[in-house]
Design an enzyme around this catalytic site. Sequence first.
Site, mmCIF file in Angstrom:
data_model
loop_
_atom_site.group_PDB
_atom_site.id
_atom_site.type_symbol
_atom_site.label_atom_id
_atom_site.label_comp_id
_atom_site.label_asym_id
_atom_site.label_seq_id
_atom_site.Cartn_x
_atom_site.Cartn_y
_atom_site.Cartn_z
ATOM 1 N N GLY A 12 43.401 39.038 81.651
ATOM 2 C CA GLY A 12 42.425 38.231 82.112
ATOM 3 C C GLY A 12 41.453 37.723 80.905
ATOM 4 N N ILE A 16 45.643 31.665 80.010
ATOM 5 C CA ILE A 16 45.687 31.373 81.466
ATOM 6 C C ILE A 16 44.843 32.455 82.274
ATOM 7 C CG2 ILE A 16 47.420 30.800 83.132
ATOM 8 C CD1 ILE A 16 49.529 30.595 80.783
ATOM 9 N N LEU A 39 42.805 43.337 74.861
ATOM 10 C CA LEU A 39 42.150 42.711 73.753
ATOM 11 C C LEU A 39 42.928 42.817 72.661
ATOM 12 C CD1 LEU A 39 38.203 43.296 74.362
ATOM 13 C CD2 LEU A 39 39.851 41.247 75.153
ATOM 14 N N THR A 127 57.696 32.808 83.692
ATOM 15 C CA THR A 127 57.961 31.728 82.890
ATOM 16 C C THR A 127 59.180 30.877 83.016
ATOM 17 O OG1 THR A 127 58.252 30.881 80.532
ATOM 18 C CG2 THR A 127 58.520 33.102 81.151
ATOM 19 N N ASP A 128 59.359 29.847 82.705
ATOM 20 C CA ASP A 128 60.609 28.968 82.927
ATOM 21 C C ASP A 128 61.449 29.171 81.861
ATOM 22 O OD1 ASP A 128 59.527 27.806 80.874
ATOM 23 O OD2 ASP A 128 59.517 25.792 81.468
ATOM 24 N N GLU A 129 61.117 30.306 80.736
ATOM 25 C CA GLU A 129 61.980 30.519 79.676
ATOM 26 C C GLU A 129 63.219 31.633 80.014
ATOM 27 O OE1 GLU A 129 60.276 31.039 75.866
ATOM 28 O OE2 GLU A 129 58.935 29.588 76.146
ATOM 29 N N TYR A 151 61.144 37.572 73.618
ATOM 30 C CA TYR A 151 60.249 37.104 74.882
ATOM 31 C C TYR A 151 60.726 36.957 76.250
ATOM 32 C CZ TYR A 151 56.901 34.512 77.411
ATOM 33 O OH TYR A 151 56.068 34.104 78.522
ATOM 34 N N LYS A 155 60.561 39.018 79.608
ATOM 35 C CA LYS A 155 59.760 38.563 80.739
ATOM 36 C C LYS A 155 61.076 38.491 81.931
ATOM 37 C CE LYS A 155 56.213 36.859 81.452
ATOM 38 N NZ LYS A 155 54.912 37.496 81.870
ATOM 39 N N PRO A 206 53.932 21.975 61.152
ATOM 40 C CA PRO A 206 55.258 22.287 60.964
ATOM 41 C C PRO A 206 56.350 22.280 62.377
ATOM 42 C CG PRO A 206 53.993 24.325 61.161
ATOM 43 C CD PRO A 206 52.976 23.077 61.299
HETATM 44 P P1 NAD Z 1 47.846 35.183 75.840
HETATM 45 O O1 NAD Z 1 48.675 35.614 74.897
HETATM 46 O O2 NAD Z 1 47.012 34.117 75.626
HETATM 47 O O3 NAD Z 1 47.025 36.346 76.823
HETATM 48 C C1 NAD Z 1 47.635 37.550 77.189
HETATM 49 C C2 NAD Z 1 46.623 38.356 77.437
HETATM 50 O O4 NAD Z 1 47.089 39.673 77.757
HETATM 51 C C3 NAD Z 1 45.656 38.759 76.250
HETATM 52 O O5 NAD Z 1 44.512 38.574 76.558
HETATM 53 C C4 NAD Z 1 46.341 40.170 75.933
HETATM 54 O O6 NAD Z 1 44.841 40.838 75.168
HETATM 55 C C5 NAD Z 1 46.451 40.828 76.998
HETATM 56 N N1 NAD Z 1 47.497 41.911 76.855
HETATM 57 C C6 NAD Z 1 48.541 41.970 76.053
HETATM 58 N N2 NAD Z 1 49.039 43.218 76.080
HETATM 59 C C7 NAD Z 1 48.359 43.940 76.994
HETATM 60 C C8 NAD Z 1 48.521 45.184 77.310
HETATM 61 N N3 NAD Z 1 49.562 46.128 77.035
HETATM 62 N N4 NAD Z 1 47.530 45.491 78.295
HETATM 63 C C9 NAD Z 1 46.737 44.838 78.754
HETATM 64 N N5 NAD Z 1 46.305 43.520 78.329
HETATM 65 C C10 NAD Z 1 47.303 43.130 77.293
HETATM 66 O O7 NAD Z 1 48.917 34.352 77.147
HETATM 67 P P2 NAD Z 1 49.132 33.263 78.135
HETATM 68 O O8 NAD Z 1 49.583 31.955 77.385
HETATM 69 O O9 NAD Z 1 47.445 33.269 78.644
HETATM 70 O O10 NAD Z 1 49.874 33.747 79.157
HETATM 71 C C11 NAD Z 1 49.717 34.588 80.211
HETATM 72 C C12 NAD Z 1 50.915 34.768 81.259
HETATM 73 O O11 NAD Z 1 51.280 33.603 81.590
HETATM 74 C C13 NAD Z 1 51.817 35.724 80.257
HETATM 75 O O12 NAD Z 1 52.529 36.694 81.288
HETATM 76 C C14 NAD Z 1 53.096 34.571 80.093
HETATM 77 O O13 NAD Z 1 54.313 35.047 79.784
HETATM 78 C C15 NAD Z 1 52.998 33.548 81.084
HETATM 79 N N6 NAD Z 1 53.238 32.281 80.883
HETATM 80 C C16 NAD Z 1 52.755 31.678 79.813
HETATM 81 C C17 NAD Z 1 53.076 30.164 79.432
HETATM 82 C C18 NAD Z 1 52.337 29.346 78.410
HETATM 83 O O14 NAD Z 1 52.886 28.203 78.220
HETATM 84 N N7 NAD Z 1 51.168 30.022 77.507
HETATM 85 C C19 NAD Z 1 53.846 29.554 80.396
HETATM 86 C C20 NAD Z 1 54.411 30.396 81.427
HETATM 87 C C21 NAD Z 1 54.030 31.550 81.599
HETATM 88 O O1 TDX Z 2 54.916 25.503 64.723
HETATM 89 C C1 TDX Z 2 55.681 25.327 65.634
HETATM 90 N N1 TDX Z 2 56.592 24.187 65.678
HETATM 91 C C2 TDX Z 2 57.450 23.863 66.674
HETATM 92 O O2 TDX Z 2 58.164 22.823 66.436
HETATM 93 C C3 TDX Z 2 55.354 25.987 67.068
HETATM 94 C C4 TDX Z 2 54.590 26.998 67.341
HETATM 95 C C5 TDX Z 2 56.301 25.592 67.963
HETATM 96 N N2 TDX Z 2 57.223 24.529 67.949
HETATM 97 C C6 TDX Z 2 58.140 23.959 69.135
HETATM 98 C C7 TDX Z 2 58.900 25.140 69.615
HETATM 99 C C8 TDX Z 2 59.119 24.831 70.926
HETATM 100 O O3 TDX Z 2 60.227 23.946 71.091
HETATM 101 O O4 TDX Z 2 57.486 23.654 70.051
HETATM 102 C C9 TDX Z 2 57.582 24.229 71.455
HETATM 103 C C10 TDX Z 2 56.635 24.804 71.936
HETATM 104 O O5 TDX Z 2 56.581 26.001 71.468
HETATM 105 P P1 TDX Z 2 55.561 27.052 71.610
HETATM 106 O O6 TDX Z 2 54.482 26.740 71.714
HETATM 107 O O7 TDX Z 2 55.474 28.298 70.655
HETATM 108 O O8 TDX Z 2 56.046 27.352 73.083
HETATM 109 P P2 TDX Z 2 57.546 27.934 73.591
HETATM 110 O O9 TDX Z 2 58.253 28.573 72.719
HETATM 111 O O10 TDX Z 2 57.879 26.778 74.363
HETATM 112 O O11 TDX Z 2 56.808 29.097 74.714
HETATM 113 C C11 TDX Z 2 55.671 28.763 75.612
HETATM 114 O O12 TDX Z 2 56.101 28.516 76.878
HETATM 115 C C12 TDX Z 2 56.493 29.111 77.824
HETATM 116 C C13 TDX Z 2 54.997 29.806 75.795
HETATM 117 O O13 TDX Z 2 54.593 30.455 74.200
HETATM 118 C C14 TDX Z 2 55.319 31.004 76.483
HETATM 119 O O14 TDX Z 2 54.457 32.071 76.704
HETATM 120 C C15 TDX Z 2 55.584 30.321 77.803
HETATM 121 O O15 TDX Z 2 56.310 31.409 78.399
#
Ligand code: NAD
Ligand code: TDX
Length: 349
Positions: A12, A16, A39, A127-129, A151, A155, A206
């Site tokens: 939390g 997200i 953290l 995640t959609d990944e 990753y 997931k 980049p």
């Molecule tokens: P984030 O990396 O910003 O946050 C992750 C949080 O989890 C951090 O606060 C970290 O301290 C905590 N954490 C990590 N390992 C831990 C552990 N072992 N025990 C307790 N806490 C721990 O990630 P986010 O982007 O907020 O993503 C949150 C969730 O949503 C993840 O499960 C991610 O896979 C999923 N998700 C993210 C995206 C995206 O685009 N960011 C999209 C789809 C799904």
């Molecule tokens: O420096 C960069 N240059 C670049 O071209 C970075 C960091 C990313 N990219 C590209 C890679 C991807 O095609 O941009 C796109 C988005 O990259 P990220 O922000 O790293 O996201 P992605 O790899 O798509 O994964 C994200 O979406 C799904 C989140 O990190 C995941 O946590 C989530 O599950």
Amino acid sequence: MPLSGRLLVTGGAGFIGSTWVRQVLRNNPDVRVTVLDKLTYAGNPANLREIEDDPRYRFVKGDITDRDLVSELAGEVDTIVNFAAESHVDRSIEEPDAFIRTDVLGTHVLLEAARRAGHRRYLQISTDEVYGDVAHGASVETDPLRPRSPYSASKASGDLLVSAYFTTYGLATLITRASNNFGPHQYPEKLIPLFITNALDDEPLPLYGDGRQVRDWLYVEDHCAAISLVLERGEPGSTYNVGGGSQITNLELTEMVLSELGKPRSLIRHVEDRPGHDRRYAIDSSRVRALGWRPQRTLREALAETVGWYVEHPEWWRPLKTGEYLDYYRRQYGARLAASDAGSVVERA
Ligand code: NAD
Ligand code: TDX
């Protein structure tokens, strides 16, 4: 119907999870939230500052793989919502261990604690990944999982355990699978906050490979509204895709960011691609839409809001771009940017 009950929200303090906790406390008077967060570099107490005096909220620093701690906290709540994960694809390629530990083993520890405590609900944020690269059409929830990075494999493994706990033990599990999130408080390693903050400092952006990869961008507040709806009305044992409905190439998105900031296109650097880079993700969100969910903002509106937030909050992101971040940045981008500047990366666009 508002959410009620006692929730354990793991992860939390991340991007997200913190957005969801703030939104849930704002909209639901009868909810109590315990945040459990390790953290890591991505967890940030500043994300929870505005609610830290709310009597319905408490913070516990700890690891979701810590069985004793998780079992103690699970005994005090009726629902777990698991956001905790290692979440950055590039870091998973560099060093996968922490991803397996947290995203797979950690999920198992939470499920086991929920089962033993007889919880009402368990919601896994996924995640959609997990569907892998999708050349045409859009993934539906029943499609096979074909993850391609450490990753997404971690997931997908978590998701399979969640489904197994529904089938085997009858735990009332739910899974949401969202597309790429963006918005305020996102750690500046992900594409949008990295490019906004670099551009603000006139640093290069980049862009991997030809930049024609497609992602479907989802505003974090819209994602969080979908999570609440699924928690409230989702069918136990089910999975819900949550897509922004805003598919766009990375190059087009980068141009939108630059135009919002009034910065030149010359900041873009095509650098060596991410290994195993998924070309396109697309998900069908009909199932969550049938529950009544819709994104509330267009990509352009939400991106403008997000850019504005980073412009106005350097005190949030500047301290993050120091120390370990700079080491990571050098490892990830140093040689790539140097090669790009030397002209050995050809723009294939
Ligand atoms: P984030 O990396 O910003 O946050 C992750 C949080 O989890 C951090 O606060 C970290 O301290 C905590 N954490 C990590 N390992 C831990 C552990 N072992 N025990 C307790 N806490 C721990 O990630 P986010 O982007 O907020 O993503 C949150 C969730 O949503 C993840 O499960 C991610 O896979 C999923 N998700 C993210 C995206 C995206 O685009 N960011 C999209 C789809 C799904
Ligand atoms: O420096 C960069 N240059 C670049 O071209 C970075 C960091 C990313 N990219 C590209 C890679 C991807 O095609 O941009 C796109 C988005 O990259 P990220 O922000 O790293 O996201 P992605 O790899 O798509 O994964 C994200 O979406 C799904 C989140 O990190 C995941 O946590 C989530 O599950």
